[in-house]
Motif scaffolding. Structure first.
Motif, PDB file in Angstrom:
ATOM      1  N   LEU A  80       0.814  -1.215   0.000  1.00  0.00           N
ATOM      2  CA  LEU A  80       0.000   0.000   0.000  1.00  0.00           C
ATOM      3  C   LEU A  80       0.852   1.271   0.000  1.00  0.00           C
ATOM      4  CD1 LEU A  80      -2.713  -1.083   2.576  1.00  0.00           C
ATOM      5  CD2 LEU A  80      -3.063  -0.688   0.119  1.00  0.00           C
ATOM      6  N   GLY A  81       2.165   1.104   0.118  1.00  0.00           N
ATOM      7  CA  GLY A  81       3.048   2.261   0.152  1.00  0.00           C
ATOM      8  C   GLY A  81       3.101   2.959   1.503  1.00  0.00           C
ATOM      9  N   VAL A  82       2.660   2.258   2.555  1.00  0.00           N
ATOM     10  CA  VAL A  82       2.685   2.824   3.904  1.00  0.00           C
ATOM     11  C   VAL A  82       4.142   2.917   4.361  1.00  0.00           C
ATOM     12  CG1 VAL A  82       1.972   2.469   6.307  1.00  0.00           C
ATOM     13  CG2 VAL A  82       0.402   1.892   4.431  1.00  0.00           C
ATOM     14  N   SER A  83       4.504   4.041   4.950  1.00  0.00           N
ATOM     15  CA  SER A  83       5.855   4.232   5.461  1.00  0.00           C
ATOM     16  C   SER A  83       5.985   3.471   6.782  1.00  0.00           C
ATOM     17  CB  SER A  83       6.127   5.720   5.681  1.00  0.00           C
ATOM     18  OG  SER A  83       7.405   5.895   6.234  1.00  0.00           O
ATOM     19  N   ILE A  84       6.818   2.421   6.776  1.00  0.00           N
ATOM     20  CA  ILE A  84       6.990   1.570   7.956  1.00  0.00           C
ATOM     21  C   ILE A  84       8.464   1.258   8.144  1.00  0.00           C
ATOM     22  CG2 ILE A  84       4.716   0.477   8.009  1.00  0.00           C
ATOM     23  CD1 ILE A  84       5.864  -1.792   6.308  1.00  0.00           C
ATOM     24  N   LYS A  85       8.815   0.912   9.379  1.00  0.00           N
ATOM     25  CA  LYS A  85      10.181   0.484   9.664  1.00  0.00           C
ATOM     26  C   LYS A  85      10.422  -0.862   8.997  1.00  0.00           C
ATOM     27  CE  LYS A  85      10.394   2.580  14.232  1.00  0.00           C
ATOM     28  NZ  LYS A  85      10.581   2.320  15.666  1.00  0.00           N
ATOM     29  N   GLY A 154      -3.869   8.969   5.602  1.00  0.00           N
ATOM     30  CA  GLY A 154      -2.576   9.554   5.920  1.00  0.00           C
ATOM     31  C   GLY A 154      -2.279   9.696   7.399  1.00  0.00           C
ATOM     32  N   LYS A 155      -3.031   9.015   8.256  1.00  0.00           N
ATOM     33  CA  LYS A 155      -2.791   9.062   9.700  1.00  0.00           C
ATOM     34  C   LYS A 155      -2.205   7.734  10.154  1.00  0.00           C
ATOM     35  CE  LYS A 155      -6.986  11.761  10.554  1.00  0.00           C
ATOM     36  NZ  LYS A 155      -8.258  11.718  11.268  1.00  0.00           N
ATOM     37  N   ASN A 156      -1.687   7.718  11.380  1.00  0.00           N
ATOM     38  CA  ASN A 156      -1.255   6.450  11.966  1.00  0.00           C
ATOM     39  C   ASN A 156      -2.475   5.568  12.215  1.00  0.00           C
ATOM     40  OD1 ASN A 156       1.407   7.239  12.025  1.00  0.00           O
ATOM     41  ND2 ASN A 156       1.338   7.942  14.132  1.00  0.00           N
ATOM     42  N   PHE A 157      -2.287   4.275  12.079  1.00  0.00           N
ATOM     43  CA  PHE A 157      -3.391   3.354  12.339  1.00  0.00           C
ATOM     44  C   PHE A 157      -2.839   2.049  12.873  1.00  0.00           C
ATOM     45  CE2 PHE A 157      -2.207   3.001   7.887  1.00  0.00           C
ATOM     46  CZ  PHE A 157      -2.092   1.640   7.682  1.00  0.00           C
ATOM     47  N   GLY A 158      -3.719   1.228  13.408  1.00  0.00           N
ATOM     48  CA  GLY A 158      -3.328  -0.024  14.040  1.00  0.00           C
ATOM     49  C   GLY A 158      -2.828  -1.057  13.047  1.00  0.00           C
TER      50      GLY A 158
END
Length: 187
Positions: A80-85, A154-158
């Motif tokens: 999904l292109g989510v920015s994650i570690k 565009g917010k943080n989510f679980g």
């Protein structure tokens, strides 16, 4: 051999995973550090008093474990292109390490979830024997839909929404268990 997964904490006491309420009696500063995530909203703070049916305990009296390899979550979020570690570590815990505990599955079904301040319905929790518990080999469809919808905001989510969890009432010895990086595919 079957495994359950728990994110490696930044700081811990000894070689055992401990429930948050147990930590409170050992190291109040560590308890404050790990309970901080519940204090970012009144609704999340209510989790500290949330009761778990069938286990007859509170939310923070158990250890939460994933019954699927964390790489499934990493891959879904990455697609999904989510920015994650990329270097998030998890303990790979053999299910035998839970035999002395009372264990349950929390199904965490979207249709029954009414938010963190609501009671957990009885049908969402089932006492289990670890030897006969079927591990997951895919992320539930409702989790993938949730990831897609929340990533657009565009917010943080679980990261673990609507994924069943094993709840273990007791301590878990993690001495000598493998650490897995969630960005690496399971072997």
């Amino acid at each position: 051999m079957e495994f359950l997964y728990h994110m490696v904490p930044k700081k811990m006491i000894g070689d055992e995973l401990l429930p948050l309420n147990y930590i409170k009696g050992l190291d109040n500063e560590l308890y404050k550090q790990y309970s901080e995530k519940y204090r970012n909203s009144p609704e999340r703070e209510s989790l500290l008093q949330r009761k778990i049916p069938k286990l007859d305990c509170l939310w923070n009296d158990v250890i939460f474990l994933l019954p699927l390899h964390p790489n499934y979550i990493f891959e879904a979020l990455s697609e999904l292109g989510v920015s994650i570690k990329k270097d998030l570590l998890f303990y790979e815990i053999p299910i035998e390490r839970l035999h002395d505990n009372l264990n349950a599955i929390y199904y965490y079904r979207k249709d029954n979830y009414k938010g963190p301040s609501s009671d957990i319905p009885e049908e969402e929790v089932e006492i289990i024997q670890m030897d006969s518990f079927p591990m997951l080999n895919a992320i539930p469809e409702n989790t993938l839909i949730y990831f897609a919808e929340e990533s657009k905001k565009g917010k943080n989510f679980g990261m673990f929404a609507y994924i069943p969890h094993v709840l273990s009432l007791g301590k878990i010895n993690i001495y000598g268990v493998n650490h897995v990086n969630w960005s690496e595919k399971p072997i």
